[in-house]
Each structure stands twice: as C-alpha cells, then as structure tokens.
Design a protein around this motif. Sequence first.
Motif, PDB file in Angstrom:
ATOM      1  N   THR A  66     -60.951  23.632 -33.927  1.00  0.00           N
ATOM      2  CA  THR A  66     -62.402  23.607 -34.120  1.00  0.00           C
ATOM      3  C   THR A  66     -62.979  22.193 -34.134  1.00  0.00           C
ATOM      4  O   THR A  66     -64.177  22.015 -33.895  1.00  0.00           O
ATOM      5  CB  THR A  66     -62.778  24.302 -35.449  1.00  0.00           C
ATOM      6  N   GLU A  67     -62.178  21.197 -34.433  1.00  0.00           N
ATOM      7  CA  GLU A  67     -62.630  19.807 -34.526  1.00  0.00           C
ATOM      8  C   GLU A  67     -62.869  19.238 -33.129  1.00  0.00           C
ATOM      9  O   GLU A  67     -61.957  19.233 -32.298  1.00  0.00           O
ATOM     10  CB  GLU A  67     -61.583  18.985 -35.273  1.00  0.00           C
ATOM     11  N   LEU A  68     -64.084  18.740 -32.865  1.00  0.00           N
ATOM     12  CA  LEU A  68     -64.461  18.275 -31.535  1.00  0.00           C
ATOM     13  C   LEU A  68     -63.527  17.195 -30.996  1.00  0.00           C
ATOM     14  O   LEU A  68     -63.044  17.298 -29.869  1.00  0.00           O
ATOM     15  CB  LEU A  68     -65.912  17.766 -31.521  1.00  0.00           C
ATOM     16  N   GLN A  69     -63.257  16.154 -31.775  1.00  0.00           N
ATOM     17  CA  GLN A  69     -62.434  15.051 -31.274  1.00  0.00           C
ATOM     18  C   GLN A  69     -61.021  15.524 -30.939  1.00  0.00           C
ATOM     19  O   GLN A  69     -60.438  15.114 -29.942  1.00  0.00           O
ATOM     20  CB  GLN A  69     -62.380  13.895 -32.275  1.00  0.00           C
ATOM     21  N   VAL A  70     -60.481  16.403 -31.747  1.00  0.00           N
ATOM     22  CA  VAL A  70     -59.147  16.935 -31.482  1.00  0.00           C
ATOM     23  C   VAL A  70     -59.181  17.797 -30.220  1.00  0.00           C
ATOM     24  O   VAL A  70     -58.290  17.706 -29.370  1.00  0.00           O
ATOM     25  CB  VAL A  70     -58.610  17.724 -32.693  1.00  0.00           C
TER      26      VAL A  70
END
Length: 174
Positions: A66-70
């Motif tokens: 869910t984390e954008l950067q990941v």
Amino acid sequence: GHPYSFLSDESMFALAKIGTEDVVALVGDQFPRASRDFRLWASELLCKIHLDATVQRVRELLPNETELQVRMNLCEALIDHFSSQSIEPARQLIKQHELKPDVRHLRSSLIAYCKIMGTRFPEFDVWEAEAKRDAQDEKGKMQELQQMVHEAGGDLGVLVEKMKAKLAKEQSAS
C-alpha cells in the motif's frame, strides 16, 4: 531491519553482492509483515538482484503493498529486470498519482523500457512527449543553477541570496 541506517546500507550492499535465490526468498518472506522501512530497503534491494526468482517474488509482493514509495520501487524492480509484466503495474501506478519527481522517474523508466523492448501502451506517445518536456525543463533549471553558482564565485552566502531572490520572483509571478 536494523535501526542504524549505516548498517542497513551496508547490509543492502552485502545482500545484493550475495544475490542468490536464498536472499530473495528470505527478504520476500519477511516483506509482508515487516515495517515500512524494511519494505523500503527490501524493495530497493530487489532492484539489484537480477534473477527470475526476483521477478516472481516482486509480482507476488506488489498487489498487497500500500505504501507508494515501496510500490514504485517494486515497479522499478520489474522494469530493471526487463520484465514484460512491469508495464501494467507501473502504468496504473503512474495514472493514479500526481506526477511528482519520483513518479516522473518511474514514468521515464517505463518509457525507456518500452522503447528498448519495442512495446507500447495507450498513453505511451503522450507520456513520452511529457517526459521530454520535463527533461528539457530540468536541464534548463540545472543550467540556471550552474550559472548562479558561477556568478556567486564560490561564495555560498551569495548563492543562497541569489536562490532566495529567484524564488521570491517566481512566487510573486504566480
């Protein structure tokens, strides 16, 4: 997952050099339950281990992240591995988010991959034109900064004042 970033940096370099399927498996097994920081480091590491097992593991991890950067790192890993399965996840991520520098970088990577592989997607031509304009804008900004550095003659205080004046001028024009 060590709290000291130096050790995290060193660990990532060491694991990338080891670069085996066992490393991919160990990182991938910990990934879903790990902290954001671990997932961020691990997603960068997966960009550096060029194995079929990496592509498979990234494809398994990406839908649940869910984390954008990941998510961007995982898409970048697929692109870096020249996986045809990188196009749709990267395309959807780019379409869903504001074009900040990291998203523009992912867009450029996707365009480069598609050009190399001779593939296209519906937005390709428009995104390629936008990426060229962005690159030209960045080049202009760098040249302007280099000019300010030259004019400042190595005096950091003068450079800062020039940059403040430029920013104030841009903000008053907006």
